[in-house]
Design an enzyme around this catalytic site. Structure first.
Site, PDB file in Angstrom:
ATOM      1  N   ASP A   1       0.926  -0.807  -0.225  1.00 44.02           N
ATOM      2  CA  ASP A   1      -0.156   0.190  -0.231  1.00 44.02           C
ATOM      3  C   ASP A   1       0.637   1.163  -0.438  1.00 44.02           C
ATOM      4  O   ASP A   1       1.494   1.691   0.091  1.00 44.02           O
ATOM      5  CB  ASP A   1      -1.075   0.155   1.063  1.00 44.02           C
ATOM      6  CG  ASP A   1      -1.435  -1.385   1.444  1.00 44.02           C
ATOM      7  OD1 ASP A   1      -2.170  -1.772  -0.192  1.00 44.02           O
ATOM      8  OD2 ASP A   1      -2.296  -1.329   2.738  1.00 44.02           O
TER       9      ASP A   1
HETATM   10  N1  URA Z   1      -0.992  -5.701   4.023  1.00 42.69           N
HETATM   11  C1  URA Z   1      -1.628  -5.316   3.753  1.00 42.69           C
HETATM   12  O1  URA Z   1      -2.928  -4.595   4.543  1.00 42.69           O
HETATM   13  N2  URA Z   1      -0.753  -4.004   3.203  1.00 42.69           N
HETATM   14  C2  URA Z   1      -0.025  -4.216   2.115  1.00 42.69           C
HETATM   15  O2  URA Z   1       1.103  -2.789   2.111  1.00 42.69           O
HETATM   16  C3  URA Z   1       0.844  -5.273   2.699  1.00 42.69           C
HETATM   17  C4  URA Z   1       0.080  -6.403   3.138  1.00 42.69           C
END
Ligand code: URA
Length: 232
Positions: A101
Site C-alpha cells: 500500500d
Molecule cells: N497487507 C496490507 O494490508 N498492506 C500491505 O501493504 C501489504 C500487506
C-alpha cells in the site's frame, strides 16, 4: 529477432514507429542502412538509430526499500511510482512483484521476468513475507493467544471465497507484531488485524523468503545477484 522488434525493445518506438524510422533510413546495421523491418538481427550485430548504438537489455531483478507515499502500480495516479526510483534503462518494463500500500514501507521486488515474479508470489511455493506490524493498541494475554490460533488456522475476510492461508504471528512488543504471510491478498495484513478488532498504525515489510532489506535505506535500490534470484 526481427529488426522492427529489436528497435521497439531497445528504444521508445512502437513497432509501427520503428517501421517508419526504417523507412526514413535512420537505422543502420553494421554500418549499412537497412529498411526492411523483417531483417533478422541479434546481439552480435551493431545496430544504430540516428547514429546512437542500441543494445538489448536482459531481464532485470531489483530489490527496493519503498518509502511512504510511493505507489506500487503500473500507472501514475496521485503518487510517484516505485519504479521511478530505479535508475535503469526502460524502467517502464519493470513490474512490482506483489504490491505494498502507499502508506506501507519496506521490501519490494521489481522485475521484467513474469515467470520469476509468479514463482515468488505463488502461494504454492510458500515463500514467506515477513511484516513488522505496529498496532494502535497492545495485543496481549488471551486476546493474543486467540489471534495466534485464528491466524494459524485461517480467517474469513469479507468478500473472499477462501479463508486466509495459515500465517505465523508473534509479538516483539505489546504493540509491535511480527506476521509472516504465505500469500498476498488485497490489504491482507490490515484486514486480518481488523478482523480481530485491531487497527494497524504502521506496516513495514522486512523480508520476502530469503531476502531482507539489509543496509538499504528508504528510497534505495539494488539489483539482485544471480545467486539471490536463483533462491526462488
Ligand atoms: N497487507 C496490507 O494490508 N498492506 C500491505 O501493504 C501489504 C500487506
Amino acid at each position: 529477432m526481427r529488426l522492427d522488434r529489436f528497435l521497439s525493445e531497445t528504444t521508445d518506438l512502437t513497432r509501427s514507429l520503428a517501421k517508419k524510422a526504417l523507412h526514413r533510413e535512420e537505422v543502420r546495421v553494421d554500418g549499412e542502412v537497412v529498411k526492411n523491418p523483417a531483417t533478422q538481427v541479434d546481439a552480435s550485430r551493431r545496430v544504430t538509430w540516428n547514429g546512437e548504438p542500441l543494445a538489448l537489455v536482459g531481464l532485470r531483478y531489483v530489490m527496493l526499500h519503498k518509502p511512504e507515499g510511493v505507489e506500487c502500480s503500473a500507472r501514475r495516479g496521485l503518487y510517484p511510482l516505485v519504479r521511478e526510483l530505479v535508475d535503469l534503462p526502460h524502467v517502464e518494463r519493470l513490474q512490482t512483484v506483489g504490491r505494498l500500500d502507499v502508506d506501507t514501507t519496506g521490501l519490494v521486488l521489481l522485475t521484467d521476468d513474469g515467470q520469476w515474479s509468479h514463482r515468488v508470489t505463488s502461494p504454492k511455493r510458500r515463500c514467506g513475507k515477513v511484516y513488522r506490524v505496529t498496532l494502535a493498541e497492545p495485543l496481549e494475554g488471551e486476546a493474543l493467544e486467540a489471534a495466534v490460533t485464528q491466524f494459524a488456522e485461517g480467517l474469513w475476510l469479507d468478500g473472499e471465497e477462501k479463508p486466509t492461508r495459515p500465517a505465523e504471528l508473534s509479538m516483539r512488543e505489546p504493540r509491535v507484531a511480527e506476521l509472516t504471510l504465505f500469500e498476498g491478498k488485497y490489504h491482507q495484513v490490515k484486514r486480518m488485524f481488523a478482523a480481530i478488532g485491531h487497527h494497524v498504525a504502521a506496516l513495514h515489510r522486512e523480508a520476502i523468503g530469503p531476502l531482507s532489506l539489509g543496509e538499504l535505506a528508504p528510497g534505495e535500490w539494488r539489483e539482485l545477484s544471480e545467486a539471490e534470484r536463483a533462491q526462488f
